[in-house]
Structure formats: structure tokens, C-alpha cells
Write a protein that holds these residues in place. Structure first.
Motif, PDB file in Angstrom:
ATOM      1  N   ASP A 169     101.905 -44.749  51.140  1.00  0.00           N
ATOM      2  CA  ASP A 169     102.815 -44.324  52.196  1.00  0.00           C
ATOM      3  C   ASP A 169     103.713 -45.504  52.587  1.00  0.00           C
ATOM      4  O   ASP A 169     103.215 -46.597  52.859  1.00  0.00           O
ATOM      5  CB  ASP A 169     101.958 -43.869  53.384  1.00  0.00           C
ATOM      6  CG  ASP A 169     102.804 -43.350  54.525  1.00  0.00           C
ATOM      7  OD1 ASP A 169     102.842 -42.136  54.691  1.00  0.00           O
ATOM      8  OD2 ASP A 169     103.408 -44.168  55.249  1.00  0.00           O
ATOM      9  N   TYR A 189      92.777 -52.642  50.580  1.00  0.00           N
ATOM     10  CA  TYR A 189      92.623 -51.697  51.690  1.00  0.00           C
ATOM     11  C   TYR A 189      93.605 -50.542  51.636  1.00  0.00           C
ATOM     12  O   TYR A 189      93.387 -49.527  52.265  1.00  0.00           O
ATOM     13  CB  TYR A 189      92.791 -52.426  53.032  1.00  0.00           C
ATOM     14  CG  TYR A 189      91.851 -53.573  53.238  1.00  0.00           C
ATOM     15  CD1 TYR A 189      90.552 -53.513  52.746  1.00  0.00           C
ATOM     16  CD2 TYR A 189      92.252 -54.711  53.933  1.00  0.00           C
ATOM     17  CE1 TYR A 189      89.683 -54.564  52.928  1.00  0.00           C
ATOM     18  CE2 TYR A 189      91.383 -55.773  54.126  1.00  0.00           C
ATOM     19  CZ  TYR A 189      90.101 -55.697  53.613  1.00  0.00           C
ATOM     20  OH  TYR A 189      89.246 -56.736  53.791  1.00  0.00           O
ATOM     21  N   LEU A 190      94.704 -50.712  50.899  1.00  0.00           N
ATOM     22  CA  LEU A 190      95.723 -49.658  50.909  1.00  0.00           C
ATOM     23  C   LEU A 190      95.931 -49.034  49.528  1.00  0.00           C
ATOM     24  O   LEU A 190      95.814 -47.829  49.362  1.00  0.00           O
ATOM     25  CB  LEU A 190      97.049 -50.235  51.434  1.00  0.00           C
ATOM     26  CG  LEU A 190      98.211 -49.244  51.512  1.00  0.00           C
ATOM     27  CD1 LEU A 190      97.875 -48.090  52.434  1.00  0.00           C
ATOM     28  CD2 LEU A 190      99.478 -49.943  51.984  1.00  0.00           C
ATOM     29  N   PRO A 193      92.497 -47.404  47.616  1.00  0.00           N
ATOM     30  CA  PRO A 193      92.092 -46.096  48.147  1.00  0.00           C
ATOM     31  C   PRO A 193      93.137 -45.009  47.911  1.00  0.00           C
ATOM     32  O   PRO A 193      92.782 -43.872  47.610  1.00  0.00           O
ATOM     33  CB  PRO A 193      91.933 -46.346  49.654  1.00  0.00           C
ATOM     34  CG  PRO A 193      91.752 -47.802  49.808  1.00  0.00           C
ATOM     35  CD  PRO A 193      92.488 -48.447  48.667  1.00  0.00           C
ATOM     36  N   THR A 194      94.421 -45.360  47.982  1.00  0.00           N
ATOM     37  CA  THR A 194      95.466 -44.366  47.709  1.00  0.00           C
ATOM     38  C   THR A 194      95.370 -43.881  46.270  1.00  0.00           C
ATOM     39  O   THR A 194      95.579 -42.705  45.983  1.00  0.00           O
ATOM     40  CB  THR A 194      96.867 -44.969  47.932  1.00  0.00           C
ATOM     41  OG1 THR A 194      96.926 -45.503  49.245  1.00  0.00           O
ATOM     42  CG2 THR A 194      97.945 -43.909  47.780  1.00  0.00           C
ATOM     43  N   HIS A 273      85.366 -35.685  49.126  1.00  0.00           N
ATOM     44  CA  HIS A 273      85.242 -34.481  49.952  1.00  0.00           C
ATOM     45  C   HIS A 273      85.406 -34.744  51.441  1.00  0.00           C
ATOM     46  O   HIS A 273      85.759 -33.855  52.189  1.00  0.00           O
ATOM     47  CB  HIS A 273      83.920 -33.767  49.680  1.00  0.00           C
ATOM     48  CG  HIS A 273      82.734 -34.421  50.309  1.00  0.00           C
ATOM     49  ND1 HIS A 273      82.116 -35.516  49.764  1.00  0.00           N
ATOM     50  CD2 HIS A 273      82.069 -34.144  51.450  1.00  0.00           C
ATOM     51  CE1 HIS A 273      81.122 -35.875  50.540  1.00  0.00           C
ATOM     52  NE2 HIS A 273      81.071 -35.083  51.567  1.00  0.00           N
ATOM     53  N   LYS A 274      85.193 -35.983  51.853  1.00  0.00           N
ATOM     54  CA  LYS A 274      85.306 -36.250  53.290  1.00  0.00           C
ATOM     55  C   LYS A 274      86.738 -36.289  53.772  1.00  0.00           C
ATOM     56  O   LYS A 274      87.021 -36.032  54.924  1.00  0.00           O
ATOM     57  CB  LYS A 274      84.636 -37.589  53.614  1.00  0.00           C
ATOM     58  CG  LYS A 274      83.153 -37.438  53.844  1.00  0.00           C
ATOM     59  CD  LYS A 274      82.622 -38.638  54.583  1.00  0.00           C
ATOM     60  CE  LYS A 274      81.137 -38.530  54.814  1.00  0.00           C
ATOM     61  NZ  LYS A 274      80.488 -39.820  54.618  1.00  0.00           N
ATOM     62  N   TRP A 275      87.658 -36.702  52.874  1.00  0.00           N
ATOM     63  CA  TRP A 275      89.002 -36.936  53.411  1.00  0.00           C
ATOM     64  C   TRP A 275      90.159 -36.357  52.632  1.00  0.00           C
ATOM     65  O   TRP A 275      91.217 -36.141  53.176  1.00  0.00           O
ATOM     66  CB  TRP A 275      89.241 -38.429  53.602  1.00  0.00           C
ATOM     67  CG  TRP A 275      89.189 -39.235  52.321  1.00  0.00           C
ATOM     68  CD1 TRP A 275      88.070 -39.775  51.748  1.00  0.00           C
ATOM     69  CD2 TRP A 275      90.279 -39.585  51.464  1.00  0.00           C
ATOM     70  NE1 TRP A 275      88.406 -40.429  50.596  1.00  0.00           N
ATOM     71  CE2 TRP A 275      89.744 -40.336  50.402  1.00  0.00           C
ATOM     72  CE3 TRP A 275      91.653 -39.338  51.507  1.00  0.00           C
ATOM     73  CZ2 TRP A 275      90.546 -40.843  49.383  1.00  0.00           C
ATOM     74  CZ3 TRP A 275      92.440 -39.841  50.486  1.00  0.00           C
ATOM     75  CH2 TRP A 275      91.878 -40.579  49.446  1.00  0.00           C
ATOM     76  N   ILE A 280      89.339 -30.085  50.363  1.00  0.00           N
ATOM     77  CA  ILE A 280      89.149 -29.401  51.634  1.00  0.00           C
ATOM     78  C   ILE A 280      89.319 -27.908  51.448  1.00  0.00           C
ATOM     79  O   ILE A 280      90.310 -27.440  50.896  1.00  0.00           O
ATOM     80  CB  ILE A 280      90.152 -29.922  52.681  1.00  0.00           C
ATOM     81  CG1 ILE A 280      89.881 -31.393  52.950  1.00  0.00           C
ATOM     82  CG2 ILE A 280      90.051 -29.117  53.953  1.00  0.00           C
ATOM     83  CD1 ILE A 280      91.017 -32.084  53.643  1.00  0.00           C
TER      84      ILE A 280
ATOM     85  N   PRO B  96      94.097 -41.767  55.409  1.00  0.00           N
ATOM     86  CA  PRO B  96      93.249 -40.570  55.457  1.00  0.00           C
ATOM     87  C   PRO B  96      91.804 -40.831  55.033  1.00  0.00           C
ATOM     88  O   PRO B  96      90.912 -40.080  55.406  1.00  0.00           O
ATOM     89  CB  PRO B  96      93.933 -39.600  54.485  1.00  0.00           C
ATOM     90  CG  PRO B  96      94.770 -40.447  53.607  1.00  0.00           C
ATOM     91  CD  PRO B  96      95.175 -41.637  54.414  1.00  0.00           C
ATOM     92  N   TRP B  97      91.595 -41.905  54.273  1.00  0.00           N
ATOM     93  CA  TRP B  97      90.239 -42.177  53.795  1.00  0.00           C
ATOM     94  C   TRP B  97      89.429 -42.941  54.830  1.00  0.00           C
ATOM     95  O   TRP B  97      88.242 -43.172  54.641  1.00  0.00           O
ATOM     96  CB  TRP B  97      90.295 -42.979  52.499  1.00  0.00           C
ATOM     97  CG  TRP B  97      91.087 -44.247  52.633  1.00  0.00           C
ATOM     98  CD1 TRP B  97      90.625 -45.439  53.120  1.00  0.00           C
ATOM     99  CD2 TRP B  97      92.465 -44.442  52.315  1.00  0.00           C
ATOM    100  NE1 TRP B  97      91.639 -46.354  53.123  1.00  0.00           N
ATOM    101  CE2 TRP B  97      92.784 -45.777  52.639  1.00  0.00           C
ATOM    102  CE3 TRP B  97      93.451 -43.613  51.791  1.00  0.00           C
ATOM    103  CZ2 TRP B  97      94.062 -46.296  52.449  1.00  0.00           C
ATOM    104  CZ3 TRP B  97      94.702 -44.145  51.608  1.00  0.00           C
ATOM    105  CH2 TRP B  97      95.001 -45.455  51.924  1.00  0.00           C
ATOM    106  N   ARG B 140      91.981 -35.971  59.127  1.00  0.00           N
ATOM    107  CA  ARG B 140      92.244 -34.558  58.850  1.00  0.00           C
ATOM    108  C   ARG B 140      91.528 -33.626  59.823  1.00  0.00           C
ATOM    109  O   ARG B 140      91.853 -32.455  59.927  1.00  0.00           O
ATOM    110  CB  ARG B 140      91.838 -34.209  57.420  1.00  0.00           C
ATOM    111  CG  ARG B 140      90.355 -34.247  57.167  1.00  0.00           C
ATOM    112  CD  ARG B 140      90.034 -33.573  55.844  1.00  0.00           C
ATOM    113  NE  ARG B 140      88.659 -33.724  55.490  1.00  0.00           N
ATOM    114  CZ  ARG B 140      87.719 -32.798  55.718  1.00  0.00           C
ATOM    115  NH1 ARG B 140      88.038 -31.666  56.304  1.00  0.00           N
ATOM    116  NH2 ARG B 140      86.475 -33.019  55.355  1.00  0.00           N
TER     117      ARG B 140
END
Lengths: 284, 268
Positions: A169, A189-190, A193-194, A273-275, A280, B96-97, B140
Motif C-alpha cells: 500500500d 514488517y511491510l 507480509p504483503t 484465514h485470520k486476515w 474470509i 491487515p495481517w 477486517r
């Protein structure tokens, strides 16, 4: 159910009932239908063989294939082990190489400019056509197989991970800059994970490809003996017109592919699955 | 980085930041911002109001040092350190994570502080925006307004000298926006913080700020400044008062003046 009751029963209208029924049907169908269709296909296969009296050296029935699978289990299982080992090793190297290169690419534009074309050339050249050369130059057969499988498998991981690392982002990137983040911090950190969902998408493709790479490489390598994998067993059985064994080996390869895909999907689910949006479940 | 104990009346405030004769040119020929002069004082709530293309966001990017001015100077009293600045974007811009508390942790994390070491600060910031019960939630699981609150908490957590907000509530519905406007003023009262708030809403700028800097486009520049001398605290009653309507008219006139400069007709 009268409305004069002290506790009003939950009101469910016709539309919601229909929706609930449709949901239930879908849930059952999701498991029952594929099983049913596969069972039907096997049954038809069996009938075609029996009705047309097809000899087993042309098309064996499913019963014979299963029987062969058990009879030749000793030989087939050791061949399976070899193929699985090469596949997993190639996948592991593809993950390390793909992610490593992707990280280098995003750290330096010049590095990417210099080496991306190489990656593309490796990807677009069919492995069957490079493999003979590889087996000339690489003495160790196992290393040769591994190299072939790796060439096929690493590209989707490289390209997906590169895309992911570059998909951060832009506001978050600005924020990191404002807070004085170092390159390393931004990567850890960015960007990583992205890139995770993109990487996992690549992993699912690469899992299948590394199996294909392992099998194709062995076809090309063509040498047998102890320590040969399923592909060689298929070739060998073909020369001997042992068609049931060819089918048995084929089933093992397909099953391996399914297991790898399922494992990659499971890993993806566990990590995301969490985020992540893809994992979702939406209402309605 | 300690916040002032009170907001002084305008005219008695100490200087925090000075933009003098700032130009910004893009691609060698697009003048995005022309000769901007702005003095920000401690405790100011400044709105940058103007049509799109007037350089509001460019001004914010210059102040946050994401860009350097082509010419002119931006000087902070006492120099600028990381943590002096909090930023809220138009989107919540959360990772989001990461959970809510991990998102708010970010400014500290980038300075090498562990989550545990700054737990109190994080809880304080979440408390400020009323989300202390959601520290373990993922973005979310939150509504749009709640995500924005997390974003504000992250901007507050370092107790910055200046908070930049770039149209933070533009994407929210009217009811949520009013609520967040009220809460923002409440926060400002508690923290005595200095805010620069970019908006294209006349009503929002009048409700929130004590200074409205009206900007014009092509080239982006400061057109005029409107002082909103209505006293704080401002509540929902203020929104319906005659004073508010009058101030909105004043700001609206200034905006129209800005849009009509050089005979340029506004299509709106």
C-alpha cells in the motif's frame, strides 16, 4: 405458532427457508458430487473393458490396476519415494531461490533489470529441451533431476513473490518513510507480509510444476536401475507392455500431485484465514 | 515531545513550524505549489480547504518531509525528530495481517521498541479513541469508522507535536463523520495537539478548525485565510447555530473567491 405466546418463536420466512435449504444442498453436494462422478467414471471404465473384452495389455480394468498396485507395491513404493524426494527437494530449492531472487529484485532495480530476462528465458525454454544438456554437464544424476525440476518450479514463485513485494500500500510505504523505517524493517514488517498471499499462490502452482519437472526430467534422463523414480517405472513397464503397472504408477503420480496441492492449500489457509480477504467467508 | 498543558488563545501561541516561499515543481514544468507561506503555531487547528489540484496534499507531503520543496524553506522550531509527526490518511491504511495493537505499535516498533515495552502507550492511545476493548481484533473485524479510529490512535501514540490529516473522514458516511468530528475535537481538547487537516468540505473545516487556509488551483497556492473565532468546545448545537451558518457562508465565499481567481469558473 401463535403470536400470543409469551416467547415469540423465531420468525423464518419462506425465502430464508429456501436459502437455508439451498445452502445445505450445496454443502452436501460439494463432497458427494465429486466422489459420485469419480465412482461412476471408474464403473464405466470397468464396464467398457468388460463389455468390449479389451485385452489387459491394451486397457486394463480398474480392478486389475488396483491389484497390480498392491502386487508391485515394493517396487512402486520405492520409486514413489524417489520421485517424491526429488519433487520436494526441487520445491524447497524453488522456494528458497524464488523468494531469495524476488527479495534481491525488490532491493535493487538494477539487479532486477539485469537478471529478470534470464529468469524469463529459463522459464519459456521447455525443460525437455534443456534437460539433455543438463545431463551431459551434470554428472550426478540426482543433481541433474533436481536442477530440471527446479527450473520448472521456481518461476511462478519468483514472479508471484516479486509482484507481492511490489504491491505494498503506497500510504503505508509513506508512513514507514515518515517514521524513518530502514530498508530491512520495511522488508520484514511491510513487504514480506504483503507478499505472503501472492507467494502462497505461487507455491500452489510450483508444487504441481515441481512434480511435472521431476517426472519429465526422469523421462529424459532415462537411466534406470536402483534409485529410479516413477517415470522410469512407467517407461520400463511400457517397453514390457505391462500396461496395468503403467496405470498403477500413473495413479501414484496423480495422487502425489493432489497431496502436494492439498498441503499447499492447507498451509495457505492456516497462514491467511485470520486476515486475508481470500480466506474470509462472506455472509449472503 | 511533551504536549503543551493548554491551548492558548490565538495570537499568543508559540510558533511550531514555518513554511516560507515554498514552491514545488513536478516533472520540471508542473507548478504544484506556488509561493506558499504558512506559520503553524502550537495548538492551531488548521484546515487546508480547496478544490482538487490546489496542492493541499502536496503541502502535507512537504511538511511530512516525504518530498523536498523545489525552493523555499520549511523549518520546525527546535528541529524535527521522528515521532514529532503523526499522519492520518484518507484510508485507514492499516496492516491487515496485524492486530489493532500491533498496528498502533508500528511507530515504536520501527524505533526498535518491543510491544511489551510500549504496552501502556498503546493502551492509552486506544483508550483515547475508545477502542481499548479491540486491541486483539484484526482490521477486517472492524467497521470503517473503527478502522479510522485505529489509524488516529497510531498517529497519537508517539504524542506528536503535529498531526497531519489528509481528508481522513471523506470516505465515511455522514453520521460516522459527525461522530468522528466531535471525537476529534474532544481529543484535541485533551491532548492540546496541533492539527493540519486537509478537507474539501466547507462545513467540516468550519466545525473543526480555528484557522481555515483557503487554497486555489492551477497553480496550487494559498488564496486567503479565514479565522473561525467561535469558541471551543463545539458541540452538535454549534452545527445548527446561526453563528455556524454565518461562518460557513464566509468560508464558502472565500472558497468561491479562490476558484474564480484569474477568471476561472468553477463547474460546481
Amino acid at each position: 405458532m401463535s403470536a400470543t405466546d409469551m416467547n415469540i418463536a423465531p420468525v423464518v420466512d419462506e425465502e430464508e427457508l429456501r436459502y437455508a435449504r439451498a445452502q445445505k444442498r450445496e454443502k452436501i453436494g460439494k463432497w458427494v458430487l465429486p466422489v459420485l462422478v469419480i465412482a461412476l467414471a471408474i464403473f464405466l471404465w470397468d464396464r467398457v473393458v468388460v463389455w468390449n473384452e479389451i485385452p489387459h495389455y491394451i486397457l486394463p480394468g480398474p480392478g486389475l490396476v488396483i491389484k497390480t498396485l498392491f502386487q508391485d507395491w515394493g517396487m512402486l513404493s520405492s520409486a514413489l519415494l524417489v520421485t517424491v524426494k526429488i519433487t520436494l527437494a526441487a520445491l524447497a530449492v524453488a522456494v528458497i531461490g524464488g523468494v531469495g531472487l524476488a527479495i534481491l529484485f525488490t532491493q535493487s532495480r538494477y539487479f532486477e533489470m539485469s537478471f529478470y530476462p534470464f529468469a524469463v528465458i529459463l522459464q519459456v525454454t521447455p525443460v525437455v529441451s534443456i534437460a539433455p544438456l543438463i545431463f551431459i554437464y551434470v554428472d550426478n544424476r540426482l543433481a541433474g533431476l533436481l536442477l530440471c525440476a527446479w527450473i520448472v518450479a521456481f518461476f511462478p514463485i519468483l514472479s508471484n513473490t516479486t509482484l507481492g513485494l511490489n504491491s505494498t500500500d503506497h500510504n503505508l510505504r509513506d508512513l514507514y518513510k515518515i517514521y524513518g523505517a530502514t530498508r530491512r524493517q520495511r522488508l520484514r514488517y511491510l513487504q514480506l507480509p504483503t507478499a505472503l498471499p501472492y507467494f502462497l499462490g505461487g507455491l500452489r502452482i510450483a508444487g504441481g510444476l515441481s512434480l511435472i519437472g521431476a517426472v519429465v526430467a526422469e523421462y529424459v534422463a532415462g537411466t534406470g536401475g536402483i534409485g529410479s523414480g516413477l517415470a522410469f517405472r512407467i517407461l520400463e513397464a511400457g517397453y514390457r507392455l505391462n500396461i496395468p503397472r503403467m496405470f498403477a504408477a500413473l495413479i501414484l503420480i496423480a495422487a502425489t500431485g493432489v497431496v502436494i496441492f492439498t498441503a499447499a492449500s492447507l498451509l495457505s489457509h492456516l497462514l491467511l484465514h485470520k486476515w486475508h480477504e481470500s480466506a474470509i467467508k462472506r455472509e449472503n | 515531545m511533551t504536549l503543551p498543558t493548554s491551548i492558548l488563545p490565538m495570537g499568543q501561541r508559540e510558533k511550531l513550524l514555518d513554511m516560507s516561499n515554498v514552491d514545488k515543481v513536478f516533472n520540471g514544468n508542473v507548478l504544484a505549489l506556488k509561493d506558499m507561506n504558512l506559520t503553524v503555531n502550537q495548538g492551531d487547528f488548521i484546515s487546508l480547504l480547496g478544490p482538487s489540484g490546489c496542492g493541499k496534499s502536496t503541502a502535507l507531503r512537504l511538511i511530512s518531509a516525504l518530498m523536498r520543496p523545489t525552493s523555499g524553506q520549511i523549518t520546525w522550531e527546535g528541529g524535527m525528530n521522528s515521532g514529532d509527526l503523526g499522519v492520518v490518511f484518507q484510508e485507514p491504511t492499516l496492516m491487515p495481517w496485524a492486530t489493532v495493537e500491533q498496528n498502533v505499535w508500528l511507530p515504536f516498533r520501527l524505533r526498535g521498541k518491543s510491544l511489551r515495552a510500549v504496552q501502556d502507550e498503546i493502551m492509552w492511545a486506544l483508550n483515547m479513541v475508545g477502542l481499548e476493548k479491540f486491541q486483539r481484533s484484526y482490521p477486517r473485524e472492524l467497521s470503517g469508522g473503527m478502522k479510522m479510529r485505529v489509524s488516529i490512535a497510531r498517529a497519537l501514540v508517539t504524542e506528536p507535536r503535529l498531526i497531519l490529516m489528509d481528508e481522513p473522514f471523506a470516505a465515511l458516511d455522514e453520521i460516522t463523520r459527525h461522530k468522528l468530528n466531535n471525537d476529534l475535537l474532544e481529543l484535541r481538547k485533551k491532548l492540546k495537539c496541533t492539527v493540519i487537516f486537509v478537507t474539501h468540505s466547507v462545513f467540516e473545516s468550519v466545525f473543526l478548525s480555528d484557522r481555515i487556509v483557503v487554497m486555489a488551483a492551477r497553480p496550487g497556492r494559498v488564496s486567503s485565510e479565514v479565522t473561525v473565532d467561535a469558541p471551543y468546545p463545539r458541540t452538535d448545537e454549534f452545527r445548527t447555530s446561526a453563528e455556524y451558518a454565518e461562518l460557513c457562508r464566509k468560508a464558502s465565499d472565500a472558497l468561491h473567491g479562490a476558484m474564480n481567481e484569474h477568471g476561472e469558473r468553477a463547474s460546481a
